[in-house]
Design a protein around this motif. Structure first.
Motif, PDB file in Angstrom:
ATOM      1  N   GLY A 145       4.482  55.515 -10.415  1.00  0.00           N
ATOM      2  CA  GLY A 145       5.738  55.998 -10.291  1.00  0.00           C
ATOM      3  C   GLY A 145       6.013  57.012 -11.268  1.00  0.00           C
ATOM      4  O   GLY A 145       5.208  57.382 -12.505  1.00  0.00           O
ATOM      5  N   SER A 146       7.070  57.883 -10.918  1.00  0.00           N
ATOM      6  CA  SER A 146       7.274  59.069 -11.568  1.00  0.00           C
ATOM      7  C   SER A 146       7.864  58.673 -12.842  1.00  0.00           C
ATOM      8  O   SER A 146       8.059  59.389 -13.718  1.00  0.00           O
ATOM      9  N   GLY A 147       8.883  57.594 -12.448  1.00  0.00           N
ATOM     10  CA  GLY A 147       9.853  57.543 -13.662  1.00  0.00           C
ATOM     11  C   GLY A 147      10.797  58.383 -14.274  1.00  0.00           C
ATOM     12  O   GLY A 147      10.887  59.567 -13.174  1.00  0.00           O
ATOM     13  N   TRP A 148      11.548  58.330 -15.366  1.00  0.00           N
ATOM     14  CA  TRP A 148      12.188  59.590 -15.736  1.00  0.00           C
ATOM     15  C   TRP A 148      11.811  59.782 -17.139  1.00  0.00           C
ATOM     16  O   TRP A 148      12.289  58.943 -18.118  1.00  0.00           O
ATOM     17  N   GLU A 149      11.228  60.956 -17.416  1.00  0.00           N
ATOM     18  CA  GLU A 149      10.966  61.289 -18.788  1.00  0.00           C
ATOM     19  C   GLU A 149      10.362  60.000 -19.519  1.00  0.00           C
ATOM     20  O   GLU A 149      10.862  59.795 -20.656  1.00  0.00           O
ATOM     21  N   GLY A 150       9.443  59.592 -18.990  1.00  0.00           N
ATOM     22  CA  GLY A 150       8.517  58.705 -19.328  1.00  0.00           C
ATOM     23  C   GLY A 150       9.091  57.151 -19.473  1.00  0.00           C
ATOM     24  O   GLY A 150       8.382  56.094 -19.732  1.00  0.00           O
ATOM     25  N   SER A 151      10.181  56.891 -18.988  1.00  0.00           N
ATOM     26  CA  SER A 151      10.782  55.484 -18.704  1.00  0.00           C
ATOM     27  C   SER A 151      10.660  55.085 -17.341  1.00  0.00           C
ATOM     28  O   SER A 151      10.780  55.768 -16.480  1.00  0.00           O
ATOM     29  N   PHE A 152      10.973  53.806 -17.132  1.00  0.00           N
ATOM     30  CA  PHE A 152      10.665  53.105 -15.686  1.00  0.00           C
ATOM     31  C   PHE A 152      11.859  53.558 -14.792  1.00  0.00           C
ATOM     32  O   PHE A 152      13.200  53.665 -15.135  1.00  0.00           O
ATOM     33  N   SER A 153      11.440  53.701 -13.588  1.00  0.00           N
ATOM     34  CA  SER A 153      12.524  53.963 -12.499  1.00  0.00           C
ATOM     35  C   SER A 153      12.648  52.832 -11.622  1.00  0.00           C
ATOM     36  O   SER A 153      11.376  52.554 -10.958  1.00  0.00           O
ATOM     37  N   LEU A 154      13.555  52.236 -11.338  1.00  0.00           N
ATOM     38  CA  LEU A 154      13.618  50.901 -10.504  1.00  0.00           C
ATOM     39  C   LEU A 154      13.182  51.435  -9.091  1.00  0.00           C
ATOM     40  O   LEU A 154      12.297  50.607  -8.332  1.00  0.00           O
ATOM     41  N   GLU A 155      13.608  52.679  -8.422  1.00  0.00           N
ATOM     42  CA  GLU A 155      13.379  53.009  -7.036  1.00  0.00           C
ATOM     43  C   GLU A 155      11.832  53.225  -6.806  1.00  0.00           C
ATOM     44  O   GLU A 155      11.105  52.949  -6.071  1.00  0.00           O
ATOM     45  N   ASP A 156      11.159  53.780  -7.786  1.00  0.00           N
ATOM     46  CA  ASP A 156       9.698  54.039  -7.510  1.00  0.00           C
ATOM     47  C   ASP A 156       8.863  52.766  -7.677  1.00  0.00           C
ATOM     48  O   ASP A 156       8.079  52.760  -6.786  1.00  0.00           O
ATOM     49  N   THR A 157       9.318  51.810  -8.615  1.00  0.00           N
ATOM     50  CA  THR A 157       8.518  50.473  -8.561  1.00  0.00           C
ATOM     51  C   THR A 157       8.662  49.553  -7.002  1.00  0.00           C
ATOM     52  O   THR A 157       7.988  49.103  -6.537  1.00  0.00           O
ATOM     53  N   ALA A 158       9.781  49.707  -6.838  1.00  0.00           N
ATOM     54  CA  ALA A 158      10.443  49.118  -5.406  1.00  0.00           C
ATOM     55  C   ALA A 158       9.791  49.860  -4.428  1.00  0.00           C
ATOM     56  O   ALA A 158       9.173  48.951  -3.554  1.00  0.00           O
ATOM     57  N   CYS A 159       9.619  51.106  -4.353  1.00  0.00           N
ATOM     58  CA  CYS A 159       8.569  51.628  -3.127  1.00  0.00           C
ATOM     59  C   CYS A 159       7.068  51.334  -3.466  1.00  0.00           C
ATOM     60  O   CYS A 159       6.432  51.102  -2.316  1.00  0.00           O
ATOM     61  N   ALA A 160       6.606  51.052  -4.764  1.00  0.00           N
ATOM     62  CA  ALA A 160       5.150  50.723  -4.811  1.00  0.00           C
ATOM     63  C   ALA A 160       5.013  49.305  -4.229  1.00  0.00           C
ATOM     64  O   ALA A 160       4.024  48.949  -3.673  1.00  0.00           O
ATOM     65  N   GLY A 161       6.094  48.541  -4.327  1.00  0.00           N
ATOM     66  CA  GLY A 161       6.005  47.155  -4.045  1.00  0.00           C
ATOM     67  C   GLY A 161       6.233  47.147  -2.537  1.00  0.00           C
ATOM     68  O   GLY A 161       5.610  46.194  -1.650  1.00  0.00           O
ATOM     69  N   ALA A 162       6.999  48.222  -1.822  1.00  0.00           N
ATOM     70  CA  ALA A 162       7.112  48.258  -0.346  1.00  0.00           C
ATOM     71  C   ALA A 162       5.706  48.563   0.131  1.00  0.00           C
ATOM     72  O   ALA A 162       5.229  47.993   1.332  1.00  0.00           O
ATOM     73  N   ILE A 163       4.961  49.344  -0.530  1.00  0.00           N
ATOM     74  CA  ILE A 163       3.690  49.709  -0.035  1.00  0.00           C
ATOM     75  C   ILE A 163       2.726  48.385  -0.020  1.00  0.00           C
ATOM     76  O   ILE A 163       2.056  47.973   0.861  1.00  0.00           O
ATOM     77  N   ALA A 164       2.623  47.770  -1.160  1.00  0.00           N
ATOM     78  CA  ALA A 164       1.977  46.537  -1.192  1.00  0.00           C
ATOM     79  C   ALA A 164       2.338  45.525  -0.547  1.00  0.00           C
ATOM     80  O   ALA A 164       1.303  44.706  -0.038  1.00  0.00           O
ATOM     81  N   HIS A 165       3.594  45.377  -0.453  1.00  0.00           N
ATOM     82  CA  HIS A 165       4.132  44.025   0.525  1.00  0.00           C
ATOM     83  C   HIS A 165       3.640  44.474   2.012  1.00  0.00           C
ATOM     84  O   HIS A 165       3.042  43.445   2.601  1.00  0.00           O
ATOM     85  N   SER A 166       3.592  45.551   2.334  1.00  0.00           N
ATOM     86  CA  SER A 166       3.193  46.050   3.736  1.00  0.00           C
ATOM     87  C   SER A 166       1.461  45.844   3.792  1.00  0.00           C
ATOM     88  O   SER A 166       1.146  45.343   4.734  1.00  0.00           O
ATOM     89  N   VAL A 167       0.691  46.187   2.803  1.00  0.00           N
ATOM     90  CA  VAL A 167      -0.587  45.925   2.856  1.00  0.00           C
ATOM     91  C   VAL A 167      -0.945  44.468   3.090  1.00  0.00           C
ATOM     92  O   VAL A 167      -1.938  44.111   4.103  1.00  0.00           O
ATOM     93  N   VAL A 168      -0.076  43.571   2.240  1.00  0.00           N
ATOM     94  CA  VAL A 168      -0.727  42.238   2.229  1.00  0.00           C
ATOM     95  C   VAL A 168      -0.049  41.713   3.667  1.00  0.00           C
ATOM     96  O   VAL A 168      -0.944  40.964   4.110  1.00  0.00           O
ATOM     97  N   GLN A 169       0.878  42.069   4.151  1.00  0.00           N
ATOM     98  CA  GLN A 169       1.338  41.724   5.694  1.00  0.00           C
ATOM     99  C   GLN A 169       0.438  42.139   6.707  1.00  0.00           C
ATOM    100  O   GLN A 169       0.267  41.212   7.531  1.00  0.00           O
ATOM    101  N   GLN A 170      -0.152  43.148   6.615  1.00  0.00           N
ATOM    102  CA  GLN A 170      -1.240  43.694   7.603  1.00  0.00           C
ATOM    103  C   GLN A 170      -2.573  43.708   7.255  1.00  0.00           C
ATOM    104  O   GLN A 170      -3.495  44.029   8.125  1.00  0.00           O
ATOM    105  N   SER A 171      -2.984  43.234   6.489  1.00  0.00           N
ATOM    106  CA  SER A 171      -4.364  42.871   6.063  1.00  0.00           C
ATOM    107  C   SER A 171      -4.629  41.445   6.078  1.00  0.00           C
ATOM    108  O   SER A 171      -3.936  40.679   5.814  1.00  0.00           O
ATOM    109  N   LYS A 172      -6.204  41.228   5.512  1.00  0.00           N
ATOM    110  CA  LYS A 172      -6.510  39.702   5.399  1.00  0.00           C
ATOM    111  C   LYS A 172      -6.134  39.386   4.013  1.00  0.00           C
ATOM    112  O   LYS A 172      -6.476  38.088   3.847  1.00  0.00           O
ATOM    113  N   LEU A 173      -5.862  40.363   3.295  1.00  0.00           N
ATOM    114  CA  LEU A 173      -5.767  40.127   1.639  1.00  0.00           C
ATOM    115  C   LEU A 173      -4.502  39.231   1.275  1.00  0.00           C
ATOM    116  O   LEU A 173      -3.374  39.407   1.848  1.00  0.00           O
TER     117      LEU A 173
END
Ligand code: 3SL
Length: 245
Positions: A145-173
């Motif tokens: 996530g890019s964050g903002w000047e070194g700190s956490f950004s809600l939207e970047d982590t949510a997007c990372a979660g969207a990618i992970a969520h979809s990998v779980v749904q579409q793979s056998k993992l």
């Protein structure tokens, strides 16, 4: 495949390199990059330093380049564009290279540029990124996530979660098999809670609020859309991304 999520470039390890690394800056750098490449831009070249961008892009034919500079959410004076994806119409970007420097997103890409495969992701092109992961099956994947000047950004982590969520749904993992660190579990939980109201999440996010103060309501709307662009921004040489469709 083992997936690791790092909330900011600063939290990303420096002593190893994954097979595949993905930079995320939903608001707005990676959304803008995906938009430019989907609209026919020749490539996107990222810089952390504005002077370096100006010097290097000067060597490029004037009619084949666009210079985008953003600091604090606003366009840098003298540049063609700021960082609004809505400005990147096919008429403007087709066949041109976007030379871009933003506050955080371009730094995230530079941090991961030594990985074998480097991608840029946002909600708008999430499906294309997931499809690439499922096809290539890289052993280790980092999402940064890019964050903002070194700190956490809600939207970047949510997007990372969207990618992970979809990998779980579409793979056998299972989630447990995929997750390389705790951040993956929490990012999937965050996305699962907000997946039907991503615009609401962007309105809640501190950087979303910053952009709303700059009258960028339409940008938030655009950036909250999932899977609307079938484009994979992939690094061709360090700092240069092309669009695979
Ligand atoms: O931080 C960044 O790289 C930018 O995406 C910030 S902004 O959305 O353009 O304000």
């Amino acid at each position: 495949m083992k997936l690791f999520i790092y909330h900011t470039p600063e939290l990303t390890p420096t002593d190893e390199v994954p097979e595949c690394a993905i930079a995320v800056d939903v608001l707005r750098a990676t959304t803008t990059m995906a938009t430019v490449l989907a609209a026919g831009g020749e490539a996107v070249q990222v810089f952390s330093d504005l002077d370096q961008l100006l010097a290097l892009s000067e060597k490029w034919p004037g009619e084949k380049r666009l210079r985008a500079g953003e600091r604090g959410g606003s366009k840098v004076p003298g540049f063609d564009l700021g960082n609004s994806p809505l400005d990147c119409t096919p008429e403007l970007v087709q066949g041109r290279r976007l030379f871009i420097s933003t506050t955080n997103g371009t730094r995230a890409l530079q941090k991961i540029q030594n990985a074998k495969i480097v991608l840029a992701a946002a909600f708008v092109n999430r499906a294309a990124v997931v499809q690439h992961l499922l096809e290539k099956q890289p052993e280790t994947v980092w999402i940064v996530g890019s964050g903002w000047e070194g700190s956490f950004s809600l939207e970047d982590t949510a997007c990372a979660g969207a990618i992970a969520h979809s990998v779980v749904q579409q793979s056998k993992l299972s989630q447990d098999e995929l997750a390389g660190n705790d951040e993956v579990v929490s990012a999937i939980a965050l996305y699962s809670q907000w997946q039907d109201n991503l615009l609401g999440l962007l309105h809640l996010a501190s950087h979303g609020k910053r952009l709303l103060r700059l009258n960028c309501d339409q940008d938030l709307k655009y950036c909250s859309q999932t899977d609307i662009l079938d484009v994979l921004p992939i690094q061709q040489e360090p700092g240069v991304l092309i669009g695979k469709k």
